[in-house]
Write an enzyme that holds these catalytic residues in place. Structure first.
Site, mmCIF file in Angstrom:
data_model
loop_
_atom_site.group_PDB
_atom_site.id
_atom_site.type_symbol
_atom_site.label_atom_id
_atom_site.label_comp_id
_atom_site.label_asym_id
_atom_site.label_seq_id
_atom_site.Cartn_x
_atom_site.Cartn_y
_atom_site.Cartn_z
ATOM 1 N N LYS A 55 87.810 -12.910 83.382
ATOM 2 C CA LYS A 55 89.228 -12.483 83.577
ATOM 3 C C LYS A 55 90.027 -12.318 82.258
ATOM 4 O O LYS A 55 90.460 -11.492 81.902
ATOM 5 C CB LYS A 55 89.706 -13.626 84.430
ATOM 6 N N THR A 56 89.982 -13.245 81.465
ATOM 7 C CA THR A 56 90.725 -13.463 80.214
ATOM 8 C C THR A 56 90.443 -12.341 79.363
ATOM 9 O O THR A 56 91.192 -11.871 78.607
ATOM 10 C CB THR A 56 90.855 -14.703 79.515
ATOM 11 N N ASP A 243 99.039 -12.119 84.852
ATOM 12 C CA ASP A 243 97.685 -13.392 84.780
ATOM 13 C C ASP A 243 98.012 -14.004 86.192
ATOM 14 O O ASP A 243 99.137 -14.562 86.422
ATOM 15 C CB ASP A 243 97.656 -13.929 83.641
ATOM 16 N N GLU A 244 96.953 -14.512 86.634
ATOM 17 C CA GLU A 244 96.958 -15.517 87.848
ATOM 18 C C GLU A 244 97.987 -15.117 88.678
ATOM 19 O O GLU A 244 98.968 -15.743 89.515
ATOM 20 C CB GLU A 244 97.300 -16.932 87.181
ATOM 21 N N GLN A 278 91.389 -19.058 94.397
ATOM 22 C CA GLN A 278 91.770 -20.023 93.509
ATOM 23 C C GLN A 278 93.516 -20.418 93.442
ATOM 24 O O GLN A 278 93.858 -20.993 92.742
ATOM 25 C CB GLN A 278 91.596 -19.776 91.980
ATOM 26 N N ARG A 625 83.803 -25.175 88.492
ATOM 27 C CA ARG A 625 84.021 -25.543 86.979
ATOM 28 C C ARG A 625 82.749 -25.976 86.367
ATOM 29 O O ARG A 625 82.643 -26.188 85.197
ATOM 30 C CB ARG A 625 84.992 -26.826 86.983
#
Length: 778
Positions: A55-56, A243-244, A278, A625
């Site tokens: 994503k980043t 973002d997010e 998330q 994770r």
DNA sequence: TACTGGCTAGTTTTT
DNA sequence: CTAGCCAGTA
């Protein structure tokens, strides 16, 4: 704020050098979806990026692309994140693509820092001065306590914290005092909630201060009331990135919408990236709906799903996907990987109690360490911070190096806040909250009565406290002792203010701490903590070295409260699931998977099915994770609030795919009662999902409930709880006026019903709001 | 004004 | 159980 410094003009060099090439370097190694997301820069775009799907990388490459193709200058891109860490990471990565010229992306930052920047430019339009102070929670509580005292509201019955929570919720929803529905504000302090909000805001204006919520809320007000200001930003921002997005709340949503309104919605150059699976901050006002609704808000929006995971083994992805599939209302993504090997199965271990859990995890960590794994690549992710202590203690005895992420942050420590209060007062003499904090720290013999007197004068004369002091020392109203003390205190502040012109902030703070007697106070303190406090203050001074102005530093600390663990040593990380979002580790331990602990009973009680689903997303975050290994455990017994309680494995265990899981049961070996007929039995069934409610975990859950003393309502059943919440109060097992009994508060009468929350007028304890699950018919 | 015992409450926390 | 806060006392 680090980017407060004047911006270097962008250099055309590195940008033009990229032009003319058919296939720019930065597109190399992107998969087709990622590439699509990078190249689609006109019109609204929603990128649904599952955990570990790059994503980043997409976000930063996209910015690099916009810059290198010269679609916009760095200053014309609005790029919003939630955390400073994310903002910093993006800056670093963009710089790597495009060169240092991007250092000056002035509008890349958190919602709050960007809002603060905008507000400072137009402060007078929202009744502030551009030097306004940003209050943190501590100041907020202090202020609220004063208002409560002024209104004669009993703090016992109506805690300031509670009101702070309500304020926060209102501001998160974008509600100004006049917008708060009476049903909402009426609850607190018998209908005084609305007035308190109003007074609180008025007080902030006199203090020339804004709290975190205000940064956004006042920005929204600014845009709404001043179309010409908004238009200025419409013209400025050619591209917007968020973002997010799943974590955005209503206020942030409104903020974005306003800024996107420069064009028709279907043409807005807005790109939001997020993962509905998330979304774990619903309890803090985040609205998953924002991301679910994006296509409606921006008609014709393109949607790109990133599902190819580059992080975890197939078994880990399978476990995560299987669990999350139990949630309703998803946009629906499934992670997959190209890695052929399934990897280690997820392990699930049941242990006798939390102590054994810590012991087991400790042993395994040492074992992996012997196999050559670095402690840095291992993490323990817990649901709640009280679970951490047991691991810490174990690691101390074992001599395993560990690091705790979270807990009280550096800038929230008492001594740091004291030092900051001194600095704030120098920067802004009208900062009454800072003044109150330090007037008697170190002890100067200026107690409550003196402060009261000062506040009285300040109010009457309509001046800040420090100014009131100046006036009071000229009168006979104060006792001689206090008068002398105050006089020299004022003189000190004048001196510091004068010195602040020439001394760099880090020297100023050292000087102030010495001169004020603060260091002497610490030196005289023989307790264990005082050494650490001195260390922290040194660290504070060190961290100030890079700041040239006091104002710049203060802006930085109020907005950039991150706890940079500059600690480079090899250590196991212990943290909550929440703070683990966005991180990854080779080996992840997920202890405490017991119903009630995780999923947390309180989440389920308070928000029913929605709460359970958020807990499930937390499980999803936890599992994803892990790169190579995920080790889940549950204790059969756990001490909660001092007493031992037996627990059953989390319902999420039953939702794991049996063929990706390996089960061991250490608990039974210790004579604890295992569940079902042997630990692995339930996973040997042909289809463990044929009836989830028949699995041993559930059977035990049910058995447990009927045995519960008092035989209260079935709160452990997510569905049942959800139903009572969803119907908005109609389905409560209790009726208005009914007599009930509460273990702690005794007998009382139901006077209000909201879902599973009942307001009860207790005979002895007064009116309280309690959860239905804590009472029984009286 | 400063200390000490008793009491209460007790998830998660990007800013 | 334990940490943090308030009220009563020196």
């Amino acid at each position: 704020m680090a980017d407060n410094a004047p911006l270097p003009r962008p250099q055309a060099g590195p940008i033009t050098s990229q032009l003319g090439r058919r296939e720019p370097d930065y597109l190399n190694g992107l998969n087709p979806e990622q590439r699509d997301a990078v190249l689609t820069i006109d019109g609204p775009l929603l990128v649904l990026a599952g955990a570990g799907t790059g994503k980043t990388r997409v976000l930063t490459t996209r910015i690099a692309h916009i810059l290198t193709t010269k679609r916009a200058w760095p200053s014309e891109i609005l790029s919003v994140t939630f955390t400073n860490k994310a903002a910093r990471e993006m800056k670093d990565r963009i710089a790597r693509f495009v060169g240092a010229s991007v250092e000056g992306m002035p509008w890349l930052g958190t919602f709050h820092s960007i809002s603060a920047r905008i507000l400072r430019r137009h402060a007078e339009l929202v009744d502030l001065k551009s030097t306004f102070t940003i209050l943190d929670t501590d100041d907020q509580i202090r202020l609220i306590k004063q208002l409560l005292a002024a209104e004669n509201i009993d703090e016992k019955r109506w805690p300031a914290r509670q009101f702070a929570g309500m304020l926060d919720a209102w501001k998160n929803r974008g509600l100004l005092p006049k917008d708060v529905p009476a049903s909402d504000s009426g609850y607190y302090a018998n209908g005084k909630g609305g007035k308190l909000y109003h007074d609180y805001q008025a007080r902030l204006k006199t203090l020339n201060a804004a709290d975190f919520g205000d940064l956004l809320l006042e920005c929204i007000r600014l845009f709404r009331e001043n179309p010409e200001v908004l238009a200025e930003y419409h013209a400025k921002f050619k591209y917007m990135l968020v973002d997010e997005y799943q974590d955005s709340n209503t206020a942030q949503y409104l903020w974005l919408r306003l800024l996107a309104q420069g064009k028709p919605a279907s043409e807005a150059n807005i790109c939001v990236v997020g993962d509905d699976d998330q979304s774990i901050y619903g309890w803090r006002g985040a609205e998953v709906d924002n991301i679910l609704r994006f296509e409606t808000d921006f008609p014709g929006a393109k949607v790109i799903k990133l599902e190819r995971n580059y992080r975890s083994t197939a078994n880990i992805l399978k476990a995560a996907s299987t669990i999350i599939a139990n949630n309703e209302g998803r946009l629906g993504k499934t992670l997959f990987t190209d890695i052929a090997e399934a990897g280690e199965p997820i392990s699930f271990t049941q242990v006798y109690d939390s102590e054994e859990e810590a012991r087991t995890v400790g042993e395994e960590i040492e074992q992996y360490q012997r196999q050559g794994e670095a402690l840095n690549s291992m993490a323990i992710l817990v649901r709640a911070s009280f679970q951490m202590r047991e691991f810490e203690e174990r690691f101390i005895t074992l001599g395993v190096n560990y690091r705790v992420v979270g807990g009280p942050r550096f800038y929230e420590r008492k001594e740091i806040r004291d030092a900051l209060a001194y600095l704030r007062l120098v920067a802004q003499p009208a900062d009454d909250l800072a003044f109150e904090r330090i007037i008697n720290v170190p002890k100067r013999g200026l107690g409550d009565s003196t402060v009261k007197m000062l506040m009285e004068t300040a109010r009457h004369q309509r001046v800040p406290l420090l100014q009131a002091v100046r006036m009071m020392v000229e009168t006979e109203d104060l006792k001689p002792k206090q008068r002398t003390t105050l006089r020299s205190l004022v003189a000190q502040f004048d001196d510091w203010a004068w010195r602040s012109e020439s001394l760099p902030p880090y020297q100023l703070v050292e000087h102030m701490l010495e001169e004020s007697g603060y260091m002497d106070m610490l030196a005289a303190d023989k307790s264990v903590e005082s050494e650490g406090r001195k260390e922290n203050l040194k660290e504070l001074s060190r961290s100030m070295e890079e700041f040239e102005t006091l104002g710049g530093f203060l802006e930085h600390i109020s907005l950039v409260m991150d706890r940079d663990s500059a600690d480079a040593s090899d250590a196991v990380t212990i943290m909550t699931l929440h703070s683990a979002k966005g991180l990854e580790y080779n080996t992840v331990f997920l202890p405490g998977w017991e119903d009630g602990t995780f999923p947390s009973q309180r989440s389920m009680d308070e928000t029913g099915r929605a709460g359970l689903e958020e807990e499930r997303r937390l499980a999803y975050v936890g599992i994803t994770r892990g790169r190579k290994r995920v080790r889940i455990s549950a204790a059969q017994n756990r001490r909660i609030h001092g007493l031992w309680q037996s627990a059953i494995p989390s319902r999420f265990i039953d939702e794991l795919p049996p063929d990706a899981v390996e089960v061991t049961d250490r608990g039974s070996a210790y004579g604890g009662y295992g569940y079902g007929g042997g630990a692995t039995s339930r996973f040997n069934k042909a289809d463990p999902f044929e009836s989830v409610y028949e699995t041993p975990g559930w059977q035990r859950a049910r058995a447990n409930q009927s045995n519960r003393k008092g035989g209260g309502p079935l709160t452990i059943d997510g569905d049942l709880v959800a139903r009572s919440v969803d119907l908005g109060g109609q389905s409560s097992g209790y009726a208005l006026g009914e007599r009930v009994f509460h273990l702690k508060f005794g007998y009382g009468e139901v006077i209000q019903i909201e879902g599973n929350k009942l307001t009860i007028d207790f005979e002895k304890a007064g009116t309280k709001k309690v959860l239905e699950s804590f009472i029984k018919k009286g």
